[in-house]
Scaffold this motif. Sequence first.
Motif, PDB file in Angstrom:
ATOM      1  N   LEU A  96      41.954  46.426  34.355  1.00 23.98           N
ATOM      2  CA  LEU A  96      42.599  45.132  34.137  1.00 23.98           C
ATOM      3  C   LEU A  96      42.575  44.765  32.657  1.00 23.98           C
ATOM      4  O   LEU A  96      43.592  44.355  32.086  1.00 23.98           O
ATOM      5  CB  LEU A  96      41.892  44.054  34.970  1.00 23.98           C
ATOM      6  N   LEU A  97      41.431  44.951  32.021  1.00 23.23           N
ATOM      7  CA  LEU A  97      41.304  44.629  30.596  1.00 23.23           C
ATOM      8  C   LEU A  97      42.132  45.580  29.730  1.00 23.23           C
ATOM      9  O   LEU A  97      42.677  45.161  28.701  1.00 23.23           O
ATOM     10  CB  LEU A  97      39.839  44.630  30.183  1.00 23.23           C
ATOM     11  N   GLU A  98      42.254  46.840  30.143  1.00 19.94           N
ATOM     12  CA  GLU A  98      43.125  47.787  29.419  1.00 19.94           C
ATOM     13  C   GLU A  98      44.579  47.324  29.473  1.00 19.94           C
ATOM     14  O   GLU A  98      45.281  47.359  28.456  1.00 19.94           O
ATOM     15  CB  GLU A  98      43.021  49.189  30.034  1.00 19.94           C
ATOM     16  N   VAL A 113      41.762  36.494  31.766  1.00 14.93           N
ATOM     17  CA  VAL A 113      41.363  36.853  33.113  1.00 14.93           C
ATOM     18  C   VAL A 113      40.933  35.566  33.856  1.00 14.93           C
ATOM     19  O   VAL A 113      40.143  34.770  33.359  1.00 14.93           O
ATOM     20  CB  VAL A 113      40.194  37.851  33.076  1.00 14.93           C
ATOM     21  N   THR A 114      41.459  35.418  35.074  1.00 13.64           N
ATOM     22  CA  THR A 114      41.120  34.307  35.956  1.00 13.64           C
ATOM     23  C   THR A 114      40.262  34.845  37.090  1.00 13.64           C
ATOM     24  O   THR A 114      40.624  35.826  37.726  1.00 13.64           O
ATOM     25  CB  THR A 114      42.408  33.657  36.517  1.00 13.64           C
ATOM     26  N   HIS A 120      39.927  39.222  40.410  1.00 15.10           N
ATOM     27  CA  HIS A 120      40.165  38.678  39.068  1.00 15.10           C
ATOM     28  C   HIS A 120      41.571  39.083  38.646  1.00 15.10           C
ATOM     29  O   HIS A 120      42.032  40.175  38.963  1.00 15.10           O
ATOM     30  CB  HIS A 120      39.130  39.233  38.083  1.00 15.10           C
ATOM     31  N   SER A 121      42.261  38.180  37.947  1.00 11.39           N
ATOM     32  CA  SER A 121      43.670  38.396  37.650  1.00 11.39           C
ATOM     33  C   SER A 121      44.051  38.059  36.222  1.00 11.39           C
ATOM     34  O   SER A 121      43.415  37.217  35.580  1.00 11.39           O
ATOM     35  CB  SER A 121      44.528  37.498  38.554  1.00 11.39           C
ATOM     36  N   GLU A 133      51.422  39.337  38.342  1.00  8.26           N
ATOM     37  CA  GLU A 133      49.967  39.260  38.347  1.00  8.26           C
ATOM     38  C   GLU A 133      49.407  40.663  38.512  1.00  8.26           C
ATOM     39  O   GLU A 133      49.915  41.436  39.327  1.00  8.26           O
ATOM     40  CB  GLU A 133      49.500  38.386  39.517  1.00  8.26           C
ATOM     41  N   LEU A 134      48.385  40.987  37.729  1.00 12.53           N
ATOM     42  CA  LEU A 134      47.582  42.181  37.975  1.00 12.53           C
ATOM     43  C   LEU A 134      46.219  41.697  38.418  1.00 12.53           C
ATOM     44  O   LEU A 134      45.638  40.802  37.788  1.00 12.53           O
ATOM     45  CB  LEU A 134      47.450  43.041  36.718  1.00 12.53           C
ATOM     46  N   ALA A 135      45.713  42.271  39.493  1.00 11.51           N
ATOM     47  CA  ALA A 135      44.444  41.830  40.071  1.00 11.51           C
ATOM     48  C   ALA A 135      43.534  43.021  40.323  1.00 11.51           C
ATOM     49  O   ALA A 135      43.988  44.086  40.728  1.00 11.51           O
ATOM     50  CB  ALA A 135      44.695  41.096  41.390  1.00 11.51           C
ATOM     51  N   CYS A 136      42.240  42.793  40.068  1.00 11.33           N
ATOM     52  CA  CYS A 136      41.237  43.817  40.380  1.00 11.33           C
ATOM     53  C   CYS A 136      40.189  43.200  41.287  1.00 11.33           C
ATOM     54  O   CYS A 136      39.951  41.991  41.250  1.00 11.33           O
ATOM     55  CB  CYS A 136      40.595  44.368  39.104  1.00 11.33           C
TER      56      CYS A 136
END
Length: 179
Positions: A96-98, A113-114, A120-121, A133-136
């Motif tokens: 996600l951070l990448e 990041v939320t 977390h998105s 949205e990207l979520a992990c």
Amino acid sequence: MKIDRIHHVAYRCRDAKETVLWYQKMLKMDFVLAIAEDLVPSTKEPDPYMHIFLDAGGGNVLAFFELPTQPPMGRDPNTPAWVQHIAFRVADRATLLEFKAHLEANGVEVLGVTDHGAFHSIYFFDPNGHRVELACPDPDETAMIARLDAVKWDMLEDWSKTKRAPRHADFLHAREFKS
């Protein structure tokens, strides 16, 4: 009788080529298929279109229609921009951070990041104005989902009666998460 999975989700785009190139570059999706017709197969209406398909991973397909003869795209003015979105799952927080760093390095404004408790998105808009949205998963995702599962029907019933946010899942935001 049961649904197997989503075959594809389709949105409108302003420019098919721009959309393919953006999703390839920003989200690393492969361009898998293009269909162009002058007549809509289901309705037989004369309405030329380009229909593009992108591999969203795990057998999921994201599709777009470019409709050059139709008026410009718009949004439902009664629905806030944050509501309608498409969310993609990524493996973990590092991924996600990448993606966040990659998007920002390419000029995309990213929110988050939320911390949603179970996941977390990050949020951003594609070149067509669609929110993405990207979520992990959260490390405690399994436990959080189990707790949410235990209260879902009570929450739905309370919401149905009051149209106010029930407090059954306050545990999701009871912790502070550092991004």
